[in-house]
Design a protein around this motif. Structure first.
Motif, PDB file in Angstrom:
ATOM      1  N   TYR A 101       3.866  38.255  61.779  1.00  0.00           N
ATOM      2  CA  TYR A 101       3.610  37.987  62.748  1.00  0.00           C
ATOM      3  C   TYR A 101       4.764  38.571  62.963  1.00  0.00           C
ATOM      4  O   TYR A 101       5.528  39.968  64.744  1.00  0.00           O
ATOM      5  N   ASN A 178       1.756  34.110  67.933  1.00  0.00           N
ATOM      6  CA  ASN A 178       0.984  34.560  66.618  1.00  0.00           C
ATOM      7  C   ASN A 178      -0.025  33.816  66.970  1.00  0.00           C
ATOM      8  O   ASN A 178      -1.112  34.295  65.832  1.00  0.00           O
ATOM      9  N   SER A 219       0.472  34.103  57.747  1.00  0.00           N
ATOM     10  CA  SER A 219       0.243  34.329  59.709  1.00  0.00           C
ATOM     11  C   SER A 219       0.980  33.360  59.693  1.00  0.00           C
ATOM     12  O   SER A 219       1.416  32.857  61.108  1.00  0.00           O
TER      13      SER A 219
END
Length: 230
Positions: A101, A178, A219
């Protein structure tokens, strides 16, 4: 020429009208419009320090685009970013997360500081990028529920509407945070895995599932867990 351009526009409008004949797609579009309106208001109004995690997330991306991978105990680069220290926890708490992210949203801060000496223009661009990831997450949620309950499209629409209107979702999907990418990639893993369970494994489906698993693992660490389950 002009006639050809008009023909292409007409074909595009006809395809759009055909898509919107499906009530489920109209409902999805409505949910996306609701989220877009509230997210745009949120990302425009909220100040830089409204959520302490936002400066930390922004600083993580800035550090990555400066050629450094921060650790949790590192201080935030206020001098380089031209920002004020935080009142509490003025360190890289967000560095516990994988970097995907921050690699995506960090360059607006780096460019903004380099060009104008302030991260503020980059802040709004990074917020817009996060909201776009949030929109993609809503589409993926609708696809997942539609796949899970193929005869109950109204439930998919209602679920997407409910999720899109949650204040917490609007908040975290329209600031530099994120969770939007983490939600998108986790839903992607679930959708790809359920597709294989429902329709069988093909080379393409396995590749798609593997791609979502990699993205989810890059992520958030919760994405790594979902990939192992998927």
């Amino acid at each position: 020429g002009r006639a050809g351009h008009g023909g292409r526009v007409r074909v595009l409008l006809e395809r759009l009208a055909a898509l919107l004949r499906d009530p489920s797609r109209r409902g999805l579009l409505g949910a996306l419009l609701v989220f877009t309106g509230m997210a745009l208001a949120n990302l425009t109004i909220l100040p830089w320090d409204y959520a302490p995690d936002e400066p930390r997330n922004a600083a993580y991306g800035f550090e990555l685009w400066s050629g450094r991978l921060p650790t949790v105990n590192d201080p935030l680069p206020h001098e380089a970013m031209h920002t004020k220290p935080l009142a509490k926890s003025d360190f890289h708490a967000s560095a516990q997360h994988p970097p995907l992210y921050y690699a995506l949203t960090g360059w607006p801060f780096k460019a903004s500081v380099a060009l104008w000496g302030t991260p503020m223009p980059g802040l709004y661009l990074a917020r817009l990028m996060t909201a776009a990831l949030g929109l993609a997450a809503l589409v993926m949620l609708h696809r997942l529920v539609s796949l899970l309950l193929p005869g109950r499209r109204a439930i998919a629409v209602a679920t997407t509407f409910f999720f899109a209107a949650l204040p917490q979702v609007i908040n975290v999907f329209s600031i530099v945070y994120n969770d939007a990418l983490g939600t998108l990639t986790t839903l992607g893993v679930l959708h790809a895995s359920l597709t294989i369970l429902r329709h069988g494994a093909t080379r393409r489906r396995l590749v798609v599932a593997a791609a979502w698993m990699v993205l989810a693992s890059l992520s958030r660490f919760s994405g790594l867990v979902s990939s192992c389950i998927g």
